[in-house]
Design a protein around this motif. Structure first.
Motif, PDB file in Angstrom:
ATOM      1  N   GLU A 156      49.043 -30.538  28.360  1.00 15.75           N
ATOM      2  CA  GLU A 156      48.165 -30.357  27.209  1.00 15.75           C
ATOM      3  C   GLU A 156      46.715 -30.284  27.694  1.00 15.75           C
ATOM      4  OE1 GLU A 156      47.489 -32.203  22.816  1.00 15.75           O
ATOM      5  OE2 GLU A 156      47.544 -33.632  24.472  1.00 15.75           O
ATOM      6  N   PHE A 157      46.041 -29.199  27.338  1.00 15.70           N
ATOM      7  CA  PHE A 157      44.636 -28.989  27.660  1.00 15.70           C
ATOM      8  C   PHE A 157      43.827 -29.301  26.410  1.00 15.70           C
ATOM      9  CE2 PHE A 157      47.040 -26.671  30.656  1.00 15.70           C
ATOM     10  CZ  PHE A 157      46.271 -26.532  31.792  1.00 15.70           C
ATOM     11  N   GLU A 158      42.723 -30.057  26.578  1.00 15.46           N
ATOM     12  CA  GLU A 158      41.909 -30.430  25.428  1.00 15.46           C
ATOM     13  C   GLU A 158      40.428 -30.370  25.788  1.00 15.46           C
ATOM     14  OE1 GLU A 158      42.132 -33.800  22.101  1.00 15.46           O
ATOM     15  OE2 GLU A 158      41.643 -34.598  24.091  1.00 15.46           O
ATOM     16  N   VAL A 159      39.636 -29.806  24.872  1.00 16.94           N
ATOM     17  CA  VAL A 159      38.181 -29.830  25.008  1.00 16.94           C
ATOM     18  C   VAL A 159      37.629 -30.561  23.780  1.00 16.94           C
ATOM     19  CG1 VAL A 159      37.867 -27.530  23.958  1.00 16.94           C
ATOM     20  CG2 VAL A 159      36.078 -28.474  25.420  1.00 16.94           C
ATOM     21  N   ARG A 160      36.681 -31.492  24.029  1.00 22.33           N
ATOM     22  CA  ARG A 160      36.064 -32.286  22.973  1.00 22.33           C
ATOM     23  C   ARG A 160      34.553 -32.131  23.046  1.00 22.33           C
ATOM     24  NH1 ARG A 160      39.597 -35.498  25.258  1.00 22.33           N
ATOM     25  NH2 ARG A 160      38.070 -36.750  26.337  1.00 22.33           N
ATOM     26  N   ASN A 161      33.963 -31.826  21.927  1.00 22.84           N
ATOM     27  CA  ASN A 161      32.507 -31.720  21.849  1.00 22.84           C
ATOM     28  C   ASN A 161      31.965 -33.051  21.344  1.00 22.84           C
ATOM     29  OD1 ASN A 161      29.865 -31.002  21.649  1.00 22.84           O
ATOM     30  ND2 ASN A 161      30.129 -29.640  19.892  1.00 22.84           N
ATOM     31  N   GLU A 162      31.516 -33.885  22.270  1.00 21.05           N
ATOM     32  CA  GLU A 162      31.023 -35.206  21.890  1.00 21.05           C
ATOM     33  C   GLU A 162      29.505 -35.239  21.756  1.00 21.05           C
ATOM     34  OE1 GLU A 162      32.829 -38.010  24.555  1.00 21.05           O
ATOM     35  OE2 GLU A 162      34.753 -37.807  23.546  1.00 21.05           O
ATOM     36  N   SER A 163      28.882 -34.063  21.749  1.00 19.16           N
ATOM     37  CA  SER A 163      27.423 -34.016  21.578  1.00 19.16           C
ATOM     38  C   SER A 163      27.079 -33.902  20.093  1.00 19.16           C
ATOM     39  CB  SER A 163      26.843 -32.826  22.348  1.00 19.16           C
ATOM     40  OG  SER A 163      27.118 -31.622  21.649  1.00 19.16           O
ATOM     41  N   ASP A 164      25.797 -33.831  19.809  1.00 17.38           N
ATOM     42  CA  ASP A 164      25.368 -33.693  18.420  1.00 17.38           C
ATOM     43  C   ASP A 164      25.057 -32.241  18.047  1.00 17.38           C
ATOM     44  OD1 ASP A 164      23.152 -33.412  19.988  1.00 17.38           O
ATOM     45  OD2 ASP A 164      21.916 -34.887  18.943  1.00 17.38           O
ATOM     46  N   ARG A 165      25.364 -31.299  18.953  1.00 14.68           N
ATOM     47  CA  ARG A 165      25.135 -29.868  18.688  1.00 14.68           C
ATOM     48  C   ARG A 165      26.462 -29.109  18.776  1.00 14.68           C
ATOM     49  NH1 ARG A 165      20.475 -27.991  22.781  1.00 14.68           N
ATOM     50  NH2 ARG A 165      22.346 -27.023  23.557  1.00 14.68           N
ATOM     51  N   PRO A 166      26.608 -28.050  18.004  1.00 13.43           N
ATOM     52  CA  PRO A 166      27.825 -27.237  18.101  1.00 13.43           C
ATOM     53  C   PRO A 166      27.969 -26.614  19.492  1.00 13.43           C
ATOM     54  CG  PRO A 166      26.639 -26.717  16.089  1.00 13.43           C
ATOM     55  CD  PRO A 166      25.734 -27.598  16.915  1.00 13.43           C
ATOM     56  N   LEU A 167      29.217 -26.403  19.877  1.00 17.80           N
ATOM     57  CA  LEU A 167      29.557 -25.767  21.138  1.00 17.80           C
ATOM     58  C   LEU A 167      30.367 -24.519  20.812  1.00 17.80           C
ATOM     59  CD1 LEU A 167      29.884 -26.030  24.331  1.00 17.80           C
ATOM     60  CD2 LEU A 167      32.091 -27.098  23.806  1.00 17.80           C
ATOM     61  N   ARG A 168      29.891 -23.365  21.276  1.00 15.81           N
ATOM     62  CA  ARG A 168      30.633 -22.124  21.065  1.00 15.81           C
ATOM     63  C   ARG A 168      31.490 -21.860  22.304  1.00 15.81           C
ATOM     64  NH1 ARG A 168      28.611 -17.950  17.675  1.00 15.81           N
ATOM     65  NH2 ARG A 168      28.604 -16.551  19.468  1.00 15.81           N
ATOM     66  N   VAL A 169      32.760 -21.530  22.059  1.00 17.82           N
ATOM     67  CA  VAL A 169      33.717 -21.294  23.138  1.00 17.82           C
ATOM     68  C   VAL A 169      34.219 -19.858  23.019  1.00 17.82           C
ATOM     69  CG1 VAL A 169      35.946 -21.964  24.102  1.00 17.82           C
ATOM     70  CG2 VAL A 169      34.392 -23.716  23.223  1.00 17.82           C
ATOM     71  N   ARG A 170      34.223 -19.149  24.176  1.00 15.68           N
ATOM     72  CA  ARG A 170      34.632 -17.740  24.186  1.00 15.68           C
ATOM     73  C   ARG A 170      35.714 -17.514  25.238  1.00 15.68           C
ATOM     74  NH1 ARG A 170      30.145 -13.216  25.562  1.00 15.68           N
ATOM     75  NH2 ARG A 170      30.270 -14.130  27.646  1.00 15.68           N
ATOM     76  N   ASN A 171      36.737 -16.749  24.854  1.00 20.34           N
ATOM     77  CA  ASN A 171      37.797 -16.374  25.773  1.00 20.34           C
ATOM     78  C   ASN A 171      38.490 -15.135  25.250  1.00 20.34           C
ATOM     79  OD1 ASN A 171      39.659 -16.415  27.890  1.00 20.34           O
ATOM     80  ND2 ASN A 171      39.768 -18.631  27.837  1.00 20.34           N
ATOM     81  N   THR A 172      39.536 -14.688  25.952  1.00 19.81           N
ATOM     82  CA  THR A 172      40.332 -13.549  25.501  1.00 19.81           C
ATOM     83  C   THR A 172      41.790 -13.980  25.371  1.00 19.81           C
ATOM     84  OG1 THR A 172      40.706 -12.801  27.775  1.00 19.81           O
ATOM     85  CG2 THR A 172      38.834 -11.830  26.612  1.00 19.81           C
ATOM     86  N   GLY A 173      42.551 -13.241  24.605  1.00 26.62           N
ATOM     87  CA  GLY A 173      43.986 -13.509  24.461  1.00 26.62           C
ATOM     88  C   GLY A 173      44.306 -14.493  23.366  1.00 26.62           C
ATOM     89  N   VAL A 174      44.141 -15.779  23.662  1.00 24.22           N
ATOM     90  CA  VAL A 174      44.304 -16.846  22.670  1.00 24.22           C
ATOM     91  C   VAL A 174      43.131 -17.808  22.843  1.00 24.22           C
ATOM     92  CG1 VAL A 174      46.825 -16.698  22.480  1.00 24.22           C
ATOM     93  CG2 VAL A 174      45.837 -18.201  24.184  1.00 24.22           C
TER      94      VAL A 174
END
Length: 191
Positions: free
Chosen positions: A59-77
């Motif tokens: 299981e892969f997990e990313v957590r944004n624990e800051s006070d600003r939004p985080l934009r994530v970009r990739n292809t496929g899924v």
């Protein structure tokens, strides 16, 4: 009469296992993630065994624990894209795909099976608000594991796992953590 039926059933059962006997079985014993990213990223072993009956799961997990939004970009899924397991971190290293059922349902992935797939170059971008997390479980099938030892997870068609951008930033940053996967081998008992 019962003895013959029992012996016939036992013989049939052993014959059905004949393709499995002597085949290696793999176990993920550890996953280590090294990253300097401004967010939390973890890989957890959900099921360590990549055997004939079922694949191992990570299981892969990313957590944004800051006070600003985080934009994530990739292809496929989104968010992690297509991932592969390789035995060398070099760009040209051949590997085996880590599979998720989402490949089959994504309009951006052309996946017939684990050895025949492709991806469109359409960027998938979503934001993770402060405090949000997203995860995806990937399968590692034993027939794709080449050997025991240390392997690495990288993007399938591009080295970064994904690219990210903080709210207010103009540039995208490649997220290329070192994800080390320790794999051991067990052998089936030969008859």
């Amino acid at each position: 009469m019962r003895r013959r039926a029992l012996l016939a059933a036992a013989g049939t059962s052993l014959a059905s296992l004949s393709g499995c006997l002597g085949a290696p079985e793999y176990t993920i014993t550890d996953v280590t993630v090294t990253s300097t990213a401004p967010f939390e990223f973890d890989v957890t072993v959900v099921d360590p065994d990549a055997i004939v009956e079922h694949p191992a799961e990570l299981e892969f997990e990313v957590r944004n624990e800051s006070d600003r939004p985080l934009r994530v970009r990739n292809t496929g899924v989104w968010p992690f894209g297509l991932l592969q397991l390789v035995y060398s971190r070099e760009e040209s290293a051949a590997g085996t795909i880590l599979w998720t059922e989402r490949y089959e349902t994504s309009q951006y992935v052309d996946a017939e099976n684990r050895s025949s797939y492709g991806v469109e170059s359409t960027s998938l971008v979503r934001a993770l608000d402060a405090g949000d997390a997203v995860s995806e479980t990937y399968e590692l099938h034993g027939d794709g594991v080449h050997e025991a030892g240390t392997a690495y997870v990288i993007g399938e068609f591009e080295s970064p796992v994904f690219e990210y951008q903080r709210d207010g930033d103009d540039d995208w940053t490649a997220f290329t953590p070192t994800i080390e996967v320790a794999i051991t081998t067990k052998e089936w008992v030969s008859l």
